[in-house]
Write a protein that holds these residues in place. Sequence first.
Motif, PDB file in Angstrom:
ATOM      1  N   GLY A   1       0.840  -1.198   0.000  1.00  0.00           N
ATOM      2  CA  GLY A   1       0.000   0.000   0.000  1.00  0.00           C
ATOM      3  C   GLY A   1       0.866   1.234   0.000  1.00  0.00           C
ATOM      4  N   THR A   2       0.324   2.327   0.576  1.00  0.00           N
ATOM      5  CA  THR A   2       1.077   3.587   0.613  1.00  0.00           C
ATOM      6  C   THR A   2       1.227   4.098   2.040  1.00  0.00           C
ATOM      7  OG1 THR A   2      -0.943   4.885   0.441  1.00  0.00           O
ATOM      8  CG2 THR A   2       0.135   4.322  -1.630  1.00  0.00           C
ATOM      9  N   GLY A   3       0.839   3.304   3.038  1.00  0.00           N
ATOM     10  CA  GLY A   3       0.692   3.790   4.411  1.00  0.00           C
ATOM     11  C   GLY A   3       1.993   4.073   5.149  1.00  0.00           C
ATOM     12  N   PRO A   4       1.885   4.549   6.399  1.00  0.00           N
ATOM     13  CA  PRO A   4       3.049   4.901   7.217  1.00  0.00           C
ATOM     14  C   PRO A   4       3.939   3.697   7.568  1.00  0.00           C
ATOM     15  CG  PRO A   4       1.024   5.063   8.497  1.00  0.00           C
ATOM     16  CD  PRO A   4       0.621   4.885   7.079  1.00  0.00           C
ATOM     17  N   PHE A   5       3.360   2.496   7.492  1.00  0.00           N
ATOM     18  CA  PHE A   5       4.154   1.294   7.746  1.00  0.00           C
ATOM     19  C   PHE A   5       4.043   0.358   6.559  1.00  0.00           C
ATOM     20  CE2 PHE A   5       3.228   3.005  11.887  1.00  0.00           C
ATOM     21  CZ  PHE A   5       4.443   2.872  12.545  1.00  0.00           C
ATOM     22  N   LYS A   6       5.145  -0.386   6.286  1.00  0.00           N
ATOM     23  CA  LYS A   6       5.046  -1.345   5.198  1.00  0.00           C
ATOM     24  C   LYS A   6       5.195  -2.766   5.725  1.00  0.00           C
ATOM     25  CE  LYS A   6       9.636   0.060   3.580  1.00  0.00           C
ATOM     26  NZ  LYS A   6      10.319   0.533   2.373  1.00  0.00           N
ATOM     27  N   PHE A   7       4.630  -3.676   4.952  1.00  0.00           N
ATOM     28  CA  PHE A   7       4.635  -5.063   5.376  1.00  0.00           C
ATOM     29  C   PHE A   7       6.052  -5.608   5.401  1.00  0.00           C
ATOM     30  CE2 PHE A   7       4.760  -9.557   4.343  1.00  0.00           C
ATOM     31  CZ  PHE A   7       3.946 -10.080   5.333  1.00  0.00           C
ATOM     32  N   GLN A   8       6.391  -6.335   6.488  1.00  0.00           N
ATOM     33  CA  GLN A   8       7.707  -6.955   6.545  1.00  0.00           C
ATOM     34  C   GLN A   8       7.619  -8.477   6.603  1.00  0.00           C
ATOM     35  OE1 GLN A   8      10.474  -5.197   9.340  1.00  0.00           O
ATOM     36  NE2 GLN A   8      11.583  -7.112   9.519  1.00  0.00           N
ATOM     37  N   GLU A   9       6.805  -9.014   7.549  1.00  0.00           N
ATOM     38  CA  GLU A   9       6.789 -10.459   7.712  1.00  0.00           C
ATOM     39  C   GLU A   9       5.498 -10.905   8.388  1.00  0.00           C
ATOM     40  OE1 GLU A   9       9.932 -11.927  10.178  1.00  0.00           O
ATOM     41  OE2 GLU A   9       9.520 -14.015   9.674  1.00  0.00           O
ATOM     42  N   TRP A  10       5.025 -12.092   7.993  1.00  0.00           N
ATOM     43  CA  TRP A  10       3.870 -12.695   8.659  1.00  0.00           C
ATOM     44  C   TRP A  10       4.265 -14.103   9.042  1.00  0.00           C
ATOM     45  CZ3 TRP A  10      -1.769 -12.805   6.293  1.00  0.00           C
ATOM     46  CH2 TRP A  10      -2.612 -13.495   7.161  1.00  0.00           C
ATOM     47  N   ARG A  11       4.476 -14.344  10.343  1.00  0.00           N
ATOM     48  CA  ARG A  11       4.730 -15.705  10.813  1.00  0.00           C
ATOM     49  C   ARG A  11       3.401 -16.270  11.260  1.00  0.00           C
ATOM     50  NH1 ARG A  11       9.350 -14.405  15.016  1.00  0.00           N
ATOM     51  NH2 ARG A  11      10.535 -12.943  13.732  1.00  0.00           N
ATOM     52  N   SER A  12       2.907 -17.253  10.528  1.00  0.00           N
ATOM     53  CA  SER A  12       1.560 -17.760  10.752  1.00  0.00           C
ATOM     54  C   SER A  12       1.300 -18.077  12.220  1.00  0.00           C
ATOM     55  CB  SER A  12       1.331 -19.016   9.926  1.00  0.00           C
ATOM     56  OG  SER A  12       1.158 -18.657   8.596  1.00  0.00           O
ATOM     57  N   ALA A  13       0.141 -17.652  12.689  1.00  0.00           N
ATOM     58  CA  ALA A  13      -0.342 -17.938  14.041  1.00  0.00           C
ATOM     59  C   ALA A  13       0.608 -17.446  15.119  1.00  0.00           C
ATOM     60  CB  ALA A  13      -0.610 -19.430  14.228  1.00  0.00           C
ATOM     61  N   ASP A  14       1.537 -16.584  14.761  1.00  0.00           N
ATOM     62  CA  ASP A  14       2.470 -16.082  15.763  1.00  0.00           C
ATOM     63  C   ASP A  14       2.487 -14.560  15.768  1.00  0.00           C
ATOM     64  OD1 ASP A  14       4.517 -15.763  17.580  1.00  0.00           O
ATOM     65  OD2 ASP A  14       6.111 -16.186  16.146  1.00  0.00           O
ATOM     66  N   ARG A  15       2.936 -13.946  14.661  1.00  0.00           N
ATOM     67  CA  ARG A  15       3.014 -12.494  14.627  1.00  0.00           C
ATOM     68  C   ARG A  15       3.053 -11.947  13.207  1.00  0.00           C
ATOM     69  NH1 ARG A  15       7.958 -11.521  18.093  1.00  0.00           N
ATOM     70  NH2 ARG A  15       7.061 -13.332  19.077  1.00  0.00           N
ATOM     71  N   ILE A  16       2.665 -10.669  13.106  1.00  0.00           N
ATOM     72  CA  ILE A  16       2.757  -9.942  11.840  1.00  0.00           C
ATOM     73  C   ILE A  16       3.605  -8.717  12.114  1.00  0.00           C
ATOM     74  CG2 ILE A  16       1.439  -8.556  10.192  1.00  0.00           C
ATOM     75  CD1 ILE A  16      -0.823 -10.601  10.565  1.00  0.00           C
ATOM     76  N   ILE A  17       4.600  -8.479  11.265  1.00  0.00           N
ATOM     77  CA  ILE A  17       5.529  -7.380  11.516  1.00  0.00           C
ATOM     78  C   ILE A  17       5.428  -6.341  10.397  1.00  0.00           C
ATOM     79  CG2 ILE A  17       7.945  -6.764  11.959  1.00  0.00           C
ATOM     80  CD1 ILE A  17       8.345  -9.747  12.756  1.00  0.00           C
ATOM     81  N   PHE A  18       5.236  -5.089  10.784  1.00  0.00           N
ATOM     82  CA  PHE A  18       5.258  -3.971   9.853  1.00  0.00           C
ATOM     83  C   PHE A  18       6.479  -3.109  10.179  1.00  0.00           C
ATOM     84  CE2 PHE A  18       0.369  -3.487   9.026  1.00  0.00           C
ATOM     85  CZ  PHE A  18       0.368  -4.706   8.387  1.00  0.00           C
ATOM     86  N   ALA A  19       7.123  -2.577   9.134  1.00  0.00           N
ATOM     87  CA  ALA A  19       8.273  -1.698   9.360  1.00  0.00           C
ATOM     88  C   ALA A  19       7.920  -0.277   8.945  1.00  0.00           C
ATOM     89  CB  ALA A  19       9.468  -2.197   8.557  1.00  0.00           C
TER      90      ALA A  19
ATOM     91  N   VAL B   1       6.081  -2.106  14.038  1.00  0.00           N
ATOM     92  CA  VAL B   1       4.859  -2.420  14.759  1.00  0.00           C
ATOM     93  C   VAL B   1       4.667  -3.924  14.622  1.00  0.00           C
ATOM     94  CG1 VAL B   1       2.359  -2.142  14.820  1.00  0.00           C
ATOM     95  CG2 VAL B   1       3.807  -0.179  14.332  1.00  0.00           C
ATOM     96  N   VAL B   2       4.533  -4.589  15.757  1.00  0.00           N
ATOM     97  CA  VAL B   2       4.363  -6.039  15.726  1.00  0.00           C
ATOM     98  C   VAL B   2       3.000  -6.383  16.279  1.00  0.00           C
ATOM     99  CG1 VAL B   2       5.216  -8.232  16.591  1.00  0.00           C
ATOM    100  CG2 VAL B   2       6.813  -6.418  16.036  1.00  0.00           C
ATOM    101  N   LEU B   3       2.230  -7.141  15.520  1.00  0.00           N
ATOM    102  CA  LEU B   3       0.950  -7.628  16.033  1.00  0.00           C
ATOM    103  C   LEU B   3       1.143  -9.076  16.445  1.00  0.00           C
ATOM    104  CD1 LEU B   3      -2.209  -6.972  16.306  1.00  0.00           C
ATOM    105  CD2 LEU B   3      -2.397  -8.500  14.357  1.00  0.00           C
ATOM    106  N   ARG B   4       1.090  -9.336  17.740  1.00  0.00           N
ATOM    107  CA  ARG B   4       1.201 -10.711  18.228  1.00  0.00           C
ATOM    108  C   ARG B   4      -0.166 -11.344  18.184  1.00  0.00           C
ATOM    109  NH1 ARG B   4       5.543 -11.207  21.872  1.00  0.00           N
ATOM    110  NH2 ARG B   4       4.711 -13.279  22.186  1.00  0.00           N
ATOM    111  N   ILE B   5      -0.219 -12.635  17.857  1.00  0.00           N
ATOM    112  CA  ILE B   5      -1.502 -13.334  17.842  1.00  0.00           C
ATOM    113  C   ILE B   5      -1.519 -14.308  19.002  1.00  0.00           C
ATOM    114  CG2 ILE B   5      -3.006 -14.847  16.498  1.00  0.00           C
ATOM    115  CD1 ILE B   5      -1.115 -13.400  14.125  1.00  0.00           C
ATOM    116  N   MET B   6      -2.366 -14.025  19.990  1.00  0.00           N
ATOM    117  CA  MET B   6      -2.428 -14.854  21.185  1.00  0.00           C
ATOM    118  C   MET B   6      -3.888 -15.130  21.521  1.00  0.00           C
ATOM    119  SD  MET B   6       0.490 -12.904  23.444  1.00  0.00           S
ATOM    120  CE  MET B   6       0.669 -14.231  24.602  1.00  0.00           C
ATOM    121  N   PRO B   7      -4.348 -16.366  21.284  1.00  0.00           N
ATOM    122  CA  PRO B   7      -5.773 -16.638  21.452  1.00  0.00           C
ATOM    123  C   PRO B   7      -6.252 -16.610  22.903  1.00  0.00           C
ATOM    124  CG  PRO B   7      -4.598 -18.582  20.638  1.00  0.00           C
ATOM    125  CD  PRO B   7      -3.596 -17.492  20.748  1.00  0.00           C
TER     126      PRO B   7
END
Lengths: 529, 306
Positions: free
Chosen positions: A191-209, A231-237
């Motif tokens: 996209g064009t946003g303030p953060f860009k996609f870096q990594e998605w570790r399934s069922a663990d975390r998504i990292i934006f830089a 920015v890291v989004l942790r996935i914790m059920p």
Amino acid sequence: MAAARALARIVVLLLLFLTLVPLPLTHAQPQPGGELALVSTEEPDTLDPQKTGTAVTGLLMRYLGDTLLTKDLKGSYIPALARSWSVSGDGLTWTFQLRNDVKFHDGSPFNAQAVKASIERALSPETKSPIAGSLFGPVADVQAVGDFTVTIKLKEPFAPFLDNLTDPRAMIVSSQAVRDLGDKFGRSPVGTGPFKFQEWRSADRIIFARNPDYVWAPSTVHAGPPFVDRVVLRIMPESAAQVAAFERGELSVLALPPTDVRRLEGTNKYTIYSFLRKGVGLFMEFNVTKEPFSDIRVRRAVSHAIEKNSVLQIGLEGLGEVASGPLPPSIWGYWDGIKEYAPKYDPGKAKALLAEAGWRPGPDGMLQKDGKPFSFTLYTAPIDTWTRSAQIVQSQLRAFGISMEIQTFEFGTLLAKLKAGEHPAEFMGYTYTSPDIVQLWFHSSNIGTGLAFSHNKDSKLDSLIEASRRETDQGKRLAIYRDIQKYVVDQVLWVPLWTNTNYIAVQPNVQGAKTHPDGFLLLNDVWLK
Amino acid sequence: MRAFLTRRLLLLVPTLLGVTLATFLMLHLTPGDPVTIMLGEFASASDVARLRAELGLDRPILVQYLKFLGRAVRGDLGSSIRSRRPVQEEIAERLPPTMLLALAAQVLAVCAGITAGVTAAAARRPSVDSAIVAVTLVGLSMPTFWSGLLLILLFSLTLGWLPITASGGLRALILPAVTLAAPAAAVLARVTRASVLEVLRQDYVRTARAKGVSERLVVYRHALRNALIPVLTVAALQFAGLVAGAVIVESVFSRPGLGRLAVTAILSRDFPLAQGIVLVVASMYVFLNVGVDLVYGVLDPRIRYQ
């Protein structure tokens, strides 16, 4: 079980780091660097904004993408990717002048062609878009009339058009990346946003830089790229694990479960913000087509038989307030008189109404009518606070000789059963931004397909709701919403029980967080001490 | 031997066919469908209808099942409705962490369970036996979501020795594996104890004792090998059970894995994905059973297959 709760948030929609109280602005000099850790119970289905159906993806797209326009902290429309916009007299042709200094994370240019391609992809049946496809409304065609001018022609006027354009799922995606990546786009969005996609570790975390080129920020935040590196989004059920991780310092921000609020407040370590949920947290709804609640006297009797404060104190540990009508004080259109107007706990009235309806105590003290006992099943979802509240209501009704069974269903199953109308009564709750929610709960066109779980066909209520949607004068609309609230209380379609307060805990080192009235955290200005 | 294997492998076909049919029916008979769950409760009826048609969910159930079957035979399990990714890709990504967890738990359970069971059976003092039996009772009765959280509170939050989540490599495997292994170890301990006690009463053990073999050798050399046959059966079936038990442990410890994937798939009525996971786990079950039958022959030379 944890996942069941995650799905329950379709309705509960407790967005994870959502607050409506502006966090205080600090005056210290922001420092760049560091990592902000957020958490989600649910994992995104995909990070393709045009193919997603999960709320958490919408939230992430606020950071990854930009929309043509956006809303400031007061809710007014302000320029984002479009510098300005105008609409033709007939309300059908919208023209957008675009910024010329924007580029996508993959380096491809942002221009009128890119906007056209992005919107056309959202609308294409091939995309099978759950939400983005319907945001733009009845689009006739999209034209790039200059390098930086786009027109969108509609087949008919579409009132929510501008508001929908601010939805993160209406963000402009890089069509070059869509072409290059194909099916992989959802796992590496551009996209064009303030953060860009870096990594998605399934069922663990998504990292934006951090996007260092970001100079096209809207006026709600500082010009220039964000301060934090990642920015890291942790996935914790499991919510208990989330709390443990927050206390260990692994998470920066956390929406607190009710059971942990008092304890974490007591530690005095964290900044805790609270705000009343935008919606009714819990209400009991009657199916008016089924015995015994087809009789309005019985519904009213139940509303006089329930002592709501005990339900609030025990069911929700007092973390909220008693609800009175279909709208909470946190939604525009709420009528303050409803507190006085709504039925109060009154055992005398409850007994009299039940007797009038023909229900008399039998030999065992339980009510009966024509030899049949007064017993019904309450349908509910596996949410702790709901279950506890149901048990209080159960014991309160038992004192009147009414036997209530509690039947818990997984959320998807529950919704299907309520639509089919096989329940006598159920527990429900909602979160929504506008009073138009009454249309979804009470208009008879939503019986069987939408949320009209009371299955109440009432032409008077229908016409009130239709009038509320047509009226453009805000003062008159308020009056109509007042009448709707009174009427719903008169008809006792619901016994509103409580609305909860949401609590957000923030680590002491997080500075400069701004919150948006639409319920998300703006991360551009956040920095870490 | 070859005939036996062929027969068992051929049985796989009707078994898996039955499994797919049963899962398919169960998923479709459960109220709720993927589109309404995906679009949320505020969606309009026309949007629901549009997406249902685009995803092919408006076709009759039988047609959908046959289409699934036709593709599956050719090795294509279709795409997840929720993530739009190929089902094989989703499963391939989540299977290794679950297998790692289940294997670690299995090794722990077998070591701890058999040691405890033999110790209890051979114990000279009744108090040792009772103590071990009591501990296994606790291990059996503690639900994993509870014991897992207790372990997090003690070892991660209070002592700070181990990470809470999957991010810490092998160190992060310790707590989940212990949590998952505890009930399995308890069952194995009880089965081993009963089995060893049974064998110890047999004539050949009396003969061994009579000719002066030490008690240690009697138990570990003569009794244990025969006692292991029922233990092995239980352990093998437990392994499939551990994969299922991973559902809860993976959620508590936020570990990626097949268990969590299955929960998400079922709750969002992601039919192709749920179907694919069941197929994989069912095949695993069947293969394990065949494997166990073969190992019997190694343990007890009297067992032969034709």
